[in-house]
Design a protein around this motif. Structure first.
Motif, mmCIF file in Angstrom:
data_model
loop_
_atom_site.group_PDB
_atom_site.id
_atom_site.type_symbol
_atom_site.label_atom_id
_atom_site.label_comp_id
_atom_site.label_asym_id
_atom_site.label_seq_id
_atom_site.Cartn_x
_atom_site.Cartn_y
_atom_site.Cartn_z
ATOM 1 N N UNK A 142 0.837 -1.207 0.000
ATOM 2 C CA UNK A 142 0.000 0.000 0.000
ATOM 3 C C UNK A 142 0.873 1.258 0.000
ATOM 4 N N UNK A 143 2.039 1.157 0.611
ATOM 5 C CA UNK A 143 2.948 2.319 0.658
ATOM 6 C C UNK A 143 3.669 2.521 -0.672
ATOM 7 N N UNK A 144 3.516 1.575 -1.606
ATOM 8 C CA UNK A 144 4.103 1.773 -2.938
ATOM 9 C C UNK A 144 5.150 0.757 -3.348
ATOM 10 N N UNK A 145 5.494 -0.174 -2.438
ATOM 11 C CA UNK A 145 6.470 -1.204 -2.832
ATOM 12 C C UNK A 145 5.864 -2.063 -3.931
ATOM 13 N N UNK A 146 6.720 -2.514 -4.852
ATOM 14 C CA UNK A 146 6.232 -3.370 -5.937
ATOM 15 C C UNK A 146 6.272 -4.842 -5.542
ATOM 16 N N UNK A 147 7.062 -5.157 -4.556
ATOM 17 C CA UNK A 147 7.176 -6.544 -4.074
ATOM 18 C C UNK A 147 7.885 -6.497 -2.729
ATOM 19 N N UNK A 148 7.950 -7.640 -2.070
ATOM 20 C CA UNK A 148 8.718 -7.709 -0.822
ATOM 21 C C UNK A 148 9.747 -8.830 -0.928
ATOM 22 N N UNK A 149 10.801 -8.688 -0.121
ATOM 23 C CA UNK A 149 11.843 -9.719 -0.020
ATOM 24 C C UNK A 149 11.844 -10.207 1.412
ATOM 25 N N UNK A 150 11.865 -11.514 1.573
ATOM 26 C CA UNK A 150 11.821 -12.098 2.910
ATOM 27 C C UNK A 150 12.976 -13.073 3.086
ATOM 28 N N UNK A 151 13.727 -12.924 4.164
ATOM 29 C CA UNK A 151 14.876 -13.782 4.391
ATOM 30 C C UNK A 151 14.702 -14.723 5.567
ATOM 31 N N UNK A 152 14.677 -14.145 6.773
ATOM 32 C CA UNK A 152 14.708 -14.944 8.003
ATOM 33 C C UNK A 152 13.623 -16.017 8.041
ATOM 34 N N UNK A 153 12.407 -15.674 7.623
ATOM 35 C CA UNK A 153 11.312 -16.655 7.728
ATOM 36 C C UNK A 153 11.647 -17.945 6.979
ATOM 37 N N UNK A 154 12.391 -17.802 5.868
ATOM 38 C CA UNK A 154 12.701 -18.982 5.059
ATOM 39 C C UNK A 154 13.862 -19.810 5.609
ATOM 40 N N UNK A 155 14.556 -19.260 6.597
ATOM 41 C CA UNK A 155 15.586 -20.080 7.247
ATOM 42 C C UNK A 155 14.908 -21.286 7.907
ATOM 43 N N UNK A 156 13.650 -21.105 8.308
ATOM 44 C CA UNK A 156 12.894 -22.204 8.928
ATOM 45 C C UNK A 156 11.962 -22.889 7.922
ATOM 46 N N UNK A 157 12.297 -22.832 6.650
ATOM 47 C CA UNK A 157 11.539 -23.604 5.653
ATOM 48 C C UNK A 157 12.063 -25.042 5.656
ATOM 49 N N UNK A 158 11.196 -25.974 5.303
ATOM 50 C CA UNK A 158 11.638 -27.383 5.239
ATOM 51 C C UNK A 158 12.832 -27.559 4.308
ATOM 52 N N UNK A 159 12.855 -26.774 3.252
ATOM 53 C CA UNK A 159 13.906 -26.919 2.235
ATOM 54 C C UNK A 159 15.223 -26.274 2.658
ATOM 55 N N UNK A 160 15.206 -25.528 3.763
ATOM 56 C CA UNK A 160 16.400 -24.773 4.167
ATOM 57 C C UNK A 160 17.526 -25.709 4.620
ATOM 58 N N UNK A 161 18.732 -25.249 4.383
ATOM 59 C CA UNK A 161 19.917 -25.998 4.782
ATOM 60 C C UNK A 161 20.408 -25.572 6.172
ATOM 61 N N UNK A 162 19.655 -24.715 6.839
ATOM 62 C CA UNK A 162 20.104 -24.204 8.150
ATOM 63 C C UNK A 162 20.217 -25.346 9.152
ATOM 64 N N UNK A 163 21.159 -25.229 10.065
ATOM 65 C CA UNK A 163 21.309 -26.248 11.099
ATOM 66 C C UNK A 163 20.045 -26.287 11.978
ATOM 67 N N UNK A 164 19.558 -27.493 12.310
ATOM 68 C CA UNK A 164 18.324 -27.585 13.112
ATOM 69 C C UNK A 164 18.386 -26.817 14.436
#
Ligand SMILES: Cc1cc2nc3c(=O)[nH]c(=O)nc-3n(C[C@H](O)[C@H](O)[C@H](O)COP(=O)(O)O)c2cc1C
Length: 271
Positions: A142-164
């Protein structure tokens, strides 16, 4: 975020591997302190998007990536850096607020840098930093961004390689447990990053120069910039557990597609 620059061949292999797994667009990101020009050329030829971060926008790099047909963007930490990126030929910019996890380029909150950048450039602007809920996504669009980028949330995705154990710590943390620090500086000094406070404390009290080992034998130095992945053994909780203020929204591990679905604002969901 291993500051171990990839060669052109490695980039080609990586993009080829990703191509075999998806028909969707593929992006490759380069950190300017570690950039290899031949690898940029390879990414421009093989990927759909090439992104640069953490250095003054360089038109020669933009041109190198574009020559192969990719579209090119720069993740920036200020409106003036966004203007330099666009003047240098970028097709779009990502504006990063200090709420972000990982290395932080500027010193402004996301709302402010987004507003200033939208006033300053004509290209699409992507908002990044601390985003973890559909309401926040809706607010930024609503403020005018055309898209968003998200990082941290995907560290906890099933596909992530982050250490458990890193993922566990993110799930248990809130934004108050994060700090902007210069601690994880071994391969990349003078580059502030938002990380879990507990990781900084554990690294500071650790005695010894080597904090773990990467499969294959590489010794991880204390204060390494490398976040802990499944491929590392050792004092995982004293490694760079990057976390944005968006860590508030990390409550469980899910497939990436479910995380994306959850983040789409209600009003823009198709049935
Ligand atoms: C674990 C982690 C690793 C990251 N690695 C990179 C990186 O290699 N290159 C980069 O341009 N940005 C990197 N970032 C920063 C993201 O591009 C983005 O600015 C940030 O994740 C947005 O904030 P959020 O984490 O709160 O969503 C990383 C962030 C995290 C959390």
């Amino acid at each position: 975020m291993i500051p171990n620059p990839m060669s052109a061949d490695e980039v080609e292999d990586l993009v080829g591997h990703a191509r075999r797994r998806t028909s969707k667009p593929i992006g490759v990101g380069f950190l300017i302190p570690f950039v290899v020009r031949e690898a940029v050329e390879a990414a421009g030829r093989t990927a759909d998007v090439v992104e640069f971060f953490y250095g003054d926008p360089d038109p020669t790099l933009v041109e190198l990536a574009r020559r192969g047909g990719a579209i090119v963007d720069w993740q920036v930490g200020s409106a003036s850096e966004a203007v330099a990126a666009v003047t240098g030929g970028c097709d779009f910019v990502v504006v990063q607020g200090v709420e972000a996890g990982g290395h932080i380029r500027g010193n402004q909150l996301l709302d402010e840098i987004l507003r200033e950048t939208l006033d300053a450039v004509e290209v699409p602007v992507v908002a990044a930093g601390g985003i973890g809920t559909p309401d926040r996504v809706a607010q930024l669009l609503a403020a005018g961004a055309d898209a968003v980028r998200i990082g941290t949330r995907f560290v906890a995705a099933e596909e992530s390689d982050a250490h458990p154990r890193y993922v566990e710590k993110l799930i248990g943390a809130t934004r108050k447990d994060t700090i902007i620090s210069g601690a994880f500086r071994a391969e990349w000094p003078d580059a502030p990053h938002r990380v879990l406070k507990a990781a900084v404390e554990a690294a500071e009290t650790f005695e010894g120069d080597v904090i773990g080992n990467l499969r294959g034998g590489w010794e991880v130095p204390r204060f390494s910039s490398m976040p802990p992945t499944r491929h590392v053994e050792g004092e995982v909780l004293a490694m760079a557990m990057y976390a944005g203020e968006s860590v508030d929204a990390v409550k469980n591990v899910k497939p990436a597609k479910d995380i994306v679905a959850e983040l789409i604002p209600q009003a823009t969901r198709s049935s």
